[in-house]
Design an enzyme around this catalytic site. Structure first.
Site, PDB file in Angstrom:
ATOM      1  N   GLY A   1       7.682  23.801  15.910  1.00  0.00           N
ATOM      2  CA  GLY A   1       7.600  25.232  15.678  1.00  0.00           C
ATOM      3  C   GLY A   1       7.587  25.576  14.198  1.00  0.00           C
ATOM      4  O   GLY A   1       6.808  25.027  13.411  1.00  0.00           O
TER       5      GLY A   1
ATOM      6  N   TYR B   1       0.067   7.254  34.505  1.00  0.00           N
ATOM      7  CA  TYR B   1      -0.416   7.158  33.134  1.00  0.00           C
ATOM      8  C   TYR B   1      -1.507   6.104  33.067  1.00  0.00           C
ATOM      9  O   TYR B   1      -1.251   4.913  32.934  1.00  0.00           O
ATOM     10  CB  TYR B   1       0.720   6.798  32.174  1.00  0.00           C
ATOM     11  CG  TYR B   1       1.835   7.814  32.106  1.00  0.00           C
ATOM     12  CD1 TYR B   1       1.691   9.099  32.633  1.00  0.00           C
ATOM     13  CD2 TYR B   1       3.056   7.495  31.519  1.00  0.00           C
ATOM     14  CE1 TYR B   1       2.723  10.021  32.564  1.00  0.00           C
ATOM     15  CE2 TYR B   1       4.084   8.411  31.446  1.00  0.00           C
ATOM     16  CZ  TYR B   1       3.921   9.674  31.971  1.00  0.00           C
ATOM     17  OH  TYR B   1       4.955  10.577  31.902  1.00  0.00           O
TER      18      TYR B   1
ATOM     19  N   PHE C   1       8.075  15.680  25.844  1.00  0.00           N
ATOM     20  CA  PHE C   1       7.527  16.461  24.733  1.00  0.00           C
ATOM     21  C   PHE C   1       8.659  16.871  23.794  1.00  0.00           C
ATOM     22  O   PHE C   1       8.850  18.046  23.502  1.00  0.00           O
ATOM     23  CB  PHE C   1       6.764  17.686  25.249  1.00  0.00           C
ATOM     24  CG  PHE C   1       5.881  18.340  24.205  1.00  0.00           C
ATOM     25  CD1 PHE C   1       5.140  17.585  23.324  1.00  0.00           C
ATOM     26  CD2 PHE C   1       5.796  19.715  24.130  1.00  0.00           C
ATOM     27  CE1 PHE C   1       4.334  18.186  22.370  1.00  0.00           C
ATOM     28  CE2 PHE C   1       4.985  20.328  23.176  1.00  0.00           C
ATOM     29  CZ  PHE C   1       4.258  19.569  22.302  1.00  0.00           C
ATOM     30  N   PRO C   2       9.441  15.887  23.311  1.00  0.00           N
ATOM     31  CA  PRO C   2      10.629  16.223  22.519  1.00  0.00           C
ATOM     32  C   PRO C   2      10.330  16.704  21.104  1.00  0.00           C
ATOM     33  O   PRO C   2      11.169  17.332  20.479  1.00  0.00           O
ATOM     34  CB  PRO C   2      11.407  14.901  22.476  1.00  0.00           C
ATOM     35  CG  PRO C   2      10.347  13.856  22.588  1.00  0.00           C
ATOM     36  CD  PRO C   2       9.305  14.433  23.510  1.00  0.00           C
TER      37      PRO C   2
END
Length: 285
Positions: free
Chosen positions: A215, A65, A210-211
């Site tokens: 949607g 990162y 990516f919790p």
């Protein structure tokens, strides 16, 4: 609650590293494409310090990162570390530019990266060290064998995996003690359900990256407006609350580069879904 992250409850990684279940993922503290320095380094430091103030005791990062930018910001913000703070990092992905990620699992490379992470984080031993990706060009025994040597030397305490199948977890546990798995998983993408169930059955921490992928939850006027209204919660908070309810081994690590967004995410730990609400969220996505 002054430290809302505590409402998520705790989990003992490897049976001996107690963390609050709602953690923080430090990938977004870097520049665009997870490359270089952040636009606002001072805000990045504020985010990290505020995360701990809010009760977060599990911070996940990686050597790639930045590369290394995230680790060095963590050291700047939080070193010397509180006794209850666990820093998890990873090695196994190299970088050649923004958005470019390439697996490298050669033993000498993994050892070098561990030594660099120890230096950049200011640690004598890394609480959780994860193989960021399995390198298909290197025997798994060589990759995990080197991590096991580092564990035996005391440079890392526990070993984790990232983006693996159940079969790979089983194979890995024949080589070294594995305590965690970090796979893509969220309310809208549950393709790693089998891996999660395997982790539950074997008391392995499951760290969904990516919790927050909401949607249909994010659509205004959708069927879940009533749940949002009942809890005074955003779709993102509902998504995190659902994950925390889904499994006792779940350790979500939502990331952000903003203090305001961090505070919103951590407040999700206090959202207690009913059985009906939990089922409704699952069906909506």
């Amino acid at each position: 609650m002054a430290q809302p992250a505590k409402a998520a409850g705790s989990y003992r990684i490897g049976g001996d590293l107690t963390v609050d279940r709602l953690g923080y993922g430090a990938m977004q503290l870097t520049g665009p494409g997870v490359w270089g320095d952040p636009r606002d380094p001072a805000e990045a430091v504020r985010v990290l310090r505020r995360a701990y103030e809010l009760g977060v005791t599990f911070i996940d990062t990686a050597d790639s990162y930045g590369p290394f930018v995230s680790e060095m910001l963590i050291k700047e913000a939080l070193h010397p570390y509180a006794d209850d703070l666990v820093i998890a990092t990873k090695a196994g992905l190299t970088r050649s530019g923004p958005g470019d990620w390439r697996p490298v699992g050669r033993p000498e490379y993994l050892r070098q990266q561990c030594e660099l992470s120890l230096r950049h984080l200011g640690l004598d031993s890394i609480g959780l060290y994860q193989l960021h990706r399995v390198d298909a060009k290197v025997p798994l025994e060589d990759q995990l064998g080197e991590l096991e040597l580092l564990r035996q030397e005391g440079k890392i305490r526990h070993i984790g995996l990232s983006e693996v199948t159940v079969e790979q977890i089983v194979a890995a546990r024949r080589i070294a003690p594995i305590v965690s798995v970090q796979n893509l998983y969220n309310l809208a993408d549950r393709s790693a359900e089998e891996v999660l169930e395997h982790c539950e059955g074997n008391d392995l921490a499951f760290i969904p990256w990516f919790p927050i992928a909401t949607g249909n939850l994010a659509k205004p006027g959708g069927p879940l407006d009533a749940i949002s209204t009942a809890h005074g919660a955003t779709p993102a908070q509902l998504a995190l609350a659902w994950l925390l309810r889904r499994s006792p081994v779940m350790l979500p690590i939502p990331g952000t580069s903003s203090v305001a967004h961090l505070e919103e995410n951590v407040a999700a730990a206090e959202v207690q879904l009913t059985d009906d609400e939990y089922e409704a969220l699952a069906k909506a996505t």
